[in-house]
Write an enzyme that holds these catalytic residues in place. Structure first.
Site, short mmCIF file in Angstrom:
data_model
loop_
_atom_site.label_atom_id
_atom_site.label_comp_id
_atom_site.label_asym_id
_atom_site.label_seq_id
_atom_site.Cartn_x
_atom_site.Cartn_y
_atom_site.Cartn_z
N ASP A 1 47.16 25.77 52.06
CA ASP A 1 46.98 26.76 51.00
C ASP A 1 47.09 26.06 49.65
OD1 ASP A 1 48.97 28.33 53.26
OD2 ASP A 1 46.98 29.15 52.81
N GLU B 1 42.33 23.32 57.30
CA GLU B 1 41.08 23.56 56.57
C GLU B 1 40.71 22.37 55.69
OE1 GLU B 1 40.43 27.45 55.01
OE2 GLU B 1 39.33 26.72 53.27
#
Ligand code: TRH
Length: 374
Positions: free
Chosen positions: A15, A270
């Site tokens: 994040d 990610e």
């Protein structure tokens, strides 16, 4: 233009990793005046040593970094919420009072699924305020927002991979000798749910020596230390043909050269997943586990795109390694089954990176979209 980027750290690094990369590229390439509002300074400090983990507010590389919860003052010209983190209600009210209201973007998680293209840039009117939030989806095709890719990234990669002196300096910095001619270099960054002992056994018994670099102070690094019987206080261990090296967790700006220096990268989540694709090297992706196996659908959606350019037998073996890296199947066997495929897969990885780079990067797409909303 002033951009406010909101980030809530769920867990791990991604994040903060994505938000920080976005902030840095907007500032460096668009001349944006960027403020990152984040609820976990300590995680950001792991990614950039310039960040002081205990500071309420600070400026890092020209970017204002503010701890979530502090008074925010004037609303920015553009507001970005990463991963649907929902800006504070009083800030949203201030957005509604601003005329004109700022473009309001929700930067979503990356997925290769086809529905992403249909939802990218969709408006979502606020139920009470005269505000409209727009979904912005990263992705792998022209119908999506694309992928984060700094302007000079691929040239820097090619310079590094093509310059022996640059690679030599990289190994010197790690206090490691350059790899031997036949030695295969692998990086290992995954979740600690993966069983690496059978992979280590396969590498230890392999004819070709393997050097495995493990970023330290992660749960998987600890598991690997246990399974490789890492000597206390040591950063190296040797098992047959396998040399294991626990290396310092790197600043995000130094993470790419680690991937570029390797012949193969095990990655996760990610951001490292995307960076491994830009490295143009074979890779395996440990997808962030989700309830009800929703992540399996995302994994297959990516593999369908990624494997399209490989001949079926090779594609199947690559698919099996991805699944084994995600806990389905025998990792050592899946690795050994690919022993004849490395040249083909390496060429494919370079082709794949070239295909991804053919389109605009995420920041270019985002800036163009915001310009249209202004
Ligand atoms: O740490 P992650 O598992 O983060 C995950 C994912 O982002 C996932 O989508 C999200 O839902 C979850 O967090 C909450 O994996 P990811 O995304 O690869 O982030 C790791 C970051 O750490 C990335 O920016 C690369 C960086 N990194 C370094 O800067 N130095 C290092 O040495 C290493 C190994 C990674």
């Amino acid at each position: 233009m002033r951009w406010d980027i909101f980030c809530k750290v769920i867990d791990n690094f991604g994040d903060a990793g994505v938000a920080w990369r976005l902030a840095r590229q907007l500032q460096a390439e668009r001349g944006a005046d960027v403020r990152l509002i984040i609820d976990d300074m300590a995680t950001l400090a792991r990614l950039d040593r310039r960040v002081r983990p205990d500071a309420e507010a600070q400026t890092v590389g020209g970017i204002t970094v503010t701890r979530w919860g502090r008074p925010l003052g004037a609303v920015a010209d553009v507001v970005v919420e990463t991963f649907a983190c929902e800006a504070p209600p009083q800030y949203v009210e201030a957005m509604a009072d601003r005329s004109p209201a700022p473009p309001w973007i929700n930067l979503e998680y990356l997925s290769a699924e086809d529905w992403v293209g249909r939802c990218h840039r969709l408006p979502s009117p606020h139920p009470r305020h005269l505000l409209t939030r727009h979904f912005f989806f990263p992705g792998f095709g022209p119908e999506t927002g694309g992928l984060l890719r700094e302007r000079d990234l691929l040239a820097a990669r090619d310079a590094f991979q093509g310059t022996p002196a640059a690679r030599h300096r990289f190994w010197q910095d790690l206090a490691l000798p350059p790899p031997a001619a036949q030695e295969r270099v692998v990086t290992l960054f995954g979740y600690d749910t993966v069983q690496v002992h059978d992979l280590f056994d396969a590498w230890a018994a392999s004819k070709q020596p393997v050097r495995c670099l493990i970023p330290d102070h992660t749960p998987l690094a600890a598991r690997a230390a246990h399974q490789a019987r890492r000597p206390a206080g040591e950063n190296r261990a040797t098992l047959g043909a396998l040399t294991l090296a626990w290396i310092p967790f790197r600043d995000q700006v130094d993470y790419d050269p680690l991937l570029w220096a390797a012949d193969f990268n095990f990655v996760r989540g990610e951001d490292s997943f995307v960076r491994a694709q830009w490295a143009a090297r074979p890779m395996a992706w440990h997808i962030y586990p989700q309830p009800g196996d929703a992540h399996r659908i995302k994994l297959e959606a990516f593999l369908e795109k990624y494997l399209a350019g490989l001949e079926p037998p090779v594609a199947q073996r690559v698919h099996d390694l991805f699944l084994a890296w995600n806990g389905e199947g025998h990792l050592g066997e899946a690795w050994n089954a690919l022993s004849g495929d490395w040249p083909l897969w390496t060429a494919h990885a370079a082709t794949w990176a070239g295909q991804l780079a053919a389109g605009p990067d995420l920041v270019s797409n985002l800036a163009d979209f915001v310009d249209k909303l202004l």
